[in-house]
Design a protein around this motif. Structure first.
Motif: not given
Length: 532
Positions: A455-458, A425-431, A436-442, A446-450
């Protein structure tokens, strides 16, 4: 222990076992028999009371005269009326106290003081011989005297004559009712001189057959004649043998006890009973199980454990919803019984259950006591299901309430699965928050380059998808395991409840019924010993 003591003890045991079952009018004669026996033995064990009883014209008085060796005509003034018994006692000590107890007037008592008589009659030492009035006299008082004195005889000598030896008056009134006293009886066919040898043999054979039908098989039958003296030596020898054995008085008292025992057996019944056989007991337990709501409680335990497993192991949001569902067993311990908690799910109302349990108990008791006489059966049924017994359903409720249904148990795997569900549950909430934060550019998706994207999922979406998938799989597996555990919990609860009802049935039904049947067995065995 003498035969008399054994029988008296057995009869007392039977009466004590019966208690209020037996009508006091029937128990009273038994108590009187005990008192009579004790008084007789206290008065004298050295004297044997022999009574000559018979019909008018049977020659009792002549026979008495020949046995006593006295000319009654010379002492006839001692017997002013024919409505009294005449007694002759052998022995220097006499038998005044014994005859007073019997009720023979002093003026009708004659003592043969053997130390002064010539010749001395050692064979009759200790004999108290009584000549009774005719039992069939038109004078009612004569019959009363016969009935009274007959109660005290140690040895009955029934004096019959060739004309009336089969007369129903003496057989129906005296001989047949005293079949229990056969060991204390002799039968004399007097006036044998009036018959030819052939006729005498026919009469003797016929008389013996009559006596055998009346329960006197084996009782000595002696043909006598007070005129010629025929048979008198045999009669004297038989009486002398009874006197010498010193058992005549006990034989008579044994007969009294036997007679009372057989009368009690006839009225109170001594038939064997089946008792509470295993199939009947098992059927009764099955009824109690149903009336106590055991199947419904077991189902409720299974349902409750399944719900608790869902709450403990489901994904947290779903588990919270499960907490809102009603669980009837959750309220146990707050003044409610398990049966009350599931009452709404039971097929019949509590009042009907109570009546059904009482009916089943009554039917089982009736089967167990089949063959008992009505008073005994009523007494046993009242002891088991009457007002004196506690309500069966209340007893069963107490038994059920004392059973640990295992509702407080929480398997360790529930805790482990619950922790994993919270982790997913916490993993889903964190993900989801990361996405959402990444959508708003916050933050960067990706936590590091590359960083890899399976499956094409971040990584944020991977946490959401993986958490949801793992949570669904974990939920399905835990629900299956929870269902298995719940069924086992229900089965364990049902087994414990049935065991508790079995113990309760043993205590409130079987033990109580066994006690009543043991009481009945003491009654039967006591009467069997006393009446044999």
């Amino acid at each position: 222990m003498s035969a008399l003591d054994e029988r008296v003890t057995a009869l007392k045991s039977a009466i004590e076992a019966a208690g209020d079952v037996i009508d006091p009018a029937l128990a009273g004669p038994a108590e009187a028999t005990f008192t009579h026996a004790q008084e007789r033995l206290d008065l004298s064990t050295q004297h044997t009371v022999v009574v000559l009883a018979g019909s008018t014209g049977s020659g009792k008085s002549s026979l008495f005269n020949r046995l006593a060796g006295l000319e009654l005509a010379e002492v006839g003034y001692l017997r002013p009326t024919t409505s009294t018994a005449l007694a002759c006692a052998w022995g220097p000590a006499g038998a005044t106290e014994l005859l007073d107890w019997i009720g023979v007037a002093r003026r009708d008592q004659i003592t043969r003081r053997s130390v002064l008589d010539a010749p001395r009659d050692d064979a009759f030492e200790g004999l108290v011989l009584l000549d009774l009035p005719d039992h069939d006299s038109v004078v009612a008082a004569n019959q009363e005297v016969v009935d009274h004195v007959a109660r005290y005889a140690d040895l009955f000598v029934w004096v019959l004559d060739p004309q009336k030896y089969a007369d129903a008056a003496i057989h129906a009134r005296y001989i047949t009712p005293l079949a229990t006293h056969a060991d204390a009886s002799l039968v004399v066919l007097n006036q044998a001189d009036r018959l030819s040898d052939t006729d005498l043999k026919m009469a003797m054979d016929d008389l013996e057959q009559i006596l055998e039908r009346e329960g006197f098989a084996g009782v000595p039958v002696i043909a006598t004649s007070a005129v010629t003296g025929a048979g008198l030596p045999e009669l004297r020898a038989e009486i002398g043998r009874r006197i010498k054995s010193k058992r005549a008085s006990q034989a008579r008292l044994v007969g009294d006890v036997r007679q009372v025992a057989r009368r009690l057996a006839e009225t109170g019944g001594v038939e064997p009973v089946p008792g509470l056989e295993r199939p009947v007991r098992d059927a009764l337990v099955e009824t109690f199980v149903a009336c106590a709501g055991v199947p419904q409680i077991a189902d409720a335990v299974e349902d409750s454990m399944a719900r608790r497993a869902v709450v403990a192991t489901d994904w947290p949001l779903i588990g919270w919803v499960g907490r809102l569902r009603h669980d009837p067993l959750r309220e146990l311990g707050f003044g409610r019984s398990a049966r009350d908690a599931v009452a709404d799910t039971m097929p019949i109302s509590p009042s009907v259950q109570r009546a059904r349990a009482d009916l089943a108990l009554r039917e089982a008791t009736e089967v167990a006591t089949e063959g008992m006489s009505r008073p005994w059966r009523a007494s046993v049924i009242d002891a088991i299901v009457g007002e004196g017994a506690r309500d069966v359903i209340d007893e069963l409720d107490e038994a059920v309430a004392g059973v640990d249904l295992g509702l407080k148990r929480q398997p360790l795997w529930w805790t482990a699965v619950g922790a994993l569900q919270w982790f997913t549950f916490l993993a889903v909430i964190a993900g989801a928050g990361w996405a959402v934060a990444s959508i708003f550019g916050l933050v960067e998706p990706d936590p590091w380059e590359g960083a890899p994207r399976p499956l094409g999922l971040s990584l944020p979406l991977l946490l959401v998808a993986g958490g949801l998938l793992f949570g669904v799989i974990l939920t399905l597996v835990s629900r299956w395991l929870g269902g298995v555990g719940a069924r086992r919990a229900g089965a364990r609860a049902e087994k414990k409840l049935i065991e508790a009802i079995n113990r309760t049935t043993e205590r409130i039904v079987v033990a109580r019924l066994r006690s009543e049947l043991d009481r009945y067995d003491r009654w039967r065995n006591g009467l069997a010993t006393a009446g044999r």
